[in-house]
Design an enzyme around this catalytic site. Sequence first.
Site, PDB file in Angstrom:
ATOM      1  CB  CYS A  56       3.122  -1.356  12.892  1.00 29.47           C
ATOM      2  SG  CYS A  56       3.390  -1.469  11.329  1.00 29.47           S
ATOM      3  CB  CYS A  89       7.439  -4.838   8.378  1.00 28.36           C
ATOM      4  SG  CYS A  89       8.943  -4.083   8.815  1.00 28.36           S
ATOM      5  CB  CYS A 105       2.126   1.649   8.545  1.00 31.80           C
ATOM      6  SG  CYS A 105       3.312   0.297   7.593  1.00 31.80           S
ATOM      7  CB  CYS A 146       3.574   7.505   2.788  1.00 38.99           C
ATOM      8  SG  CYS A 146       4.075   6.635   4.038  1.00 38.99           S
ATOM      9  CB  CYS A 196       6.420  -2.172  15.390  1.00 39.42           C
ATOM     10  SG  CYS A 196       8.177  -1.789  15.075  1.00 39.42           S
ATOM     11  CD  GLU A 255      -1.443  -0.366   3.721  1.00 39.50           C
ATOM     12  OE1 GLU A 255      -2.235  -1.126   3.582  1.00 39.50           O
ATOM     13  OE2 GLU A 255      -1.191   0.533   4.614  1.00 39.50           O
TER      14      GLU A 255
END
Length: 358
Positions: free
Chosen positions: A123, A116, A345, A109, A120, A91
């Site tokens: 997120c 990822c 995100c 962005c 985290c 995205e």
Amino acid sequence: MPEFITNLTVKQIKDLVVSLNEPAYRAKQLLGWVYRKLAVSWDEMTDLPLSFRQKIADQANLHILTPIHEVKAKDGTVKILFGLPDGKTVETALMKFKAVDGKHRYTVCVSTQVGCPIGCPFCATGQQGFERNLTPGEIIDQVLYFARRLQDNSKGREGEKIDNIVFMGMGEPLANYDALWQAIEMLNSKDGFGLSARSMTISTSGLVPGIKRLGGEKLQVGLAISLHATDDKLRNQLVPVNKKYPLAELVPACREYFAQTGRRVSFEYALFDGVNDSFSQAQALADLLQGLNCHVNLISANSTANQTLQPSPGDRVLSFQQALQTRGITCTLRQSRGQDIDAGCGQLRSRFLTQKSR
Ligand code: SF4
């Protein structure tokens, strides 16, 4: 299988053109069509001979990304879920800001990985796990897609364009350094997209070797660190890569980066209710950054992927900001953009993956 044109460097495009027995200046024309005129098809490139267009079309594809889903927020933020050639998705968000001169400025962005590896807990991308790195072209095409939309939207009016790029979307940019840097060079090149390096910012969770490498690069790209905590115990939870690169290594690496480049470092600090937003934590943050030429962006968090991490109430956010300012730390308060459209995100992709699995 033909390569995607945006995966190639300026030199590789020149070599390709020469290998097709074409004059070298055709490479510059071709680059101009891809990066300046933002062509959507080879047929548009009417000042290139048809025979050349056919040869290049046999060797390379023009587009990588397929928009799958789009959402638009009340504040003008647009977020798109793109399909990649292997069926994976990423995205990208376009944020619209009103500047003091009354004109609009646009920041895109950009994602650098599918998923990822950092994980985290607040997120949504971090909860999806890591699938793969994006190629340079997949990174670049996110920018070109929105540049084209702005160009189309503003036909007949004063041109609207991408003013800034932040590598702050899905993924850890410095974990995909080579592809990221190739993309940055093309986005900066006067033969390519031509955006100044100072208009680009890399946001990292704190990969120290990548920060050191970045300090040695010639292009003056901005650096932002997702800090979110002032002690290792809490940061190990909020940004798990801290276990590998603790604050005692990260903060000196940022000081060294400033000494090498003269560029002020930004620190992102998302405030979570009762977790990292106390007066004593504001003091600890000021202590940590004392003497470092930096700027703190306090983020009033989006609704997060974790029930126990909720946004701090407004009055505490203001007190935190005040405490930092009293200690001489420059900081701004950033509202999350696109709160009404899953703009955090990875949120849009999470929703898409959940629907797909049903
Ligand atoms: S916040 Fe950034 S580094 Fe952390 S999991 Fe999400 S995308 Fe990765």
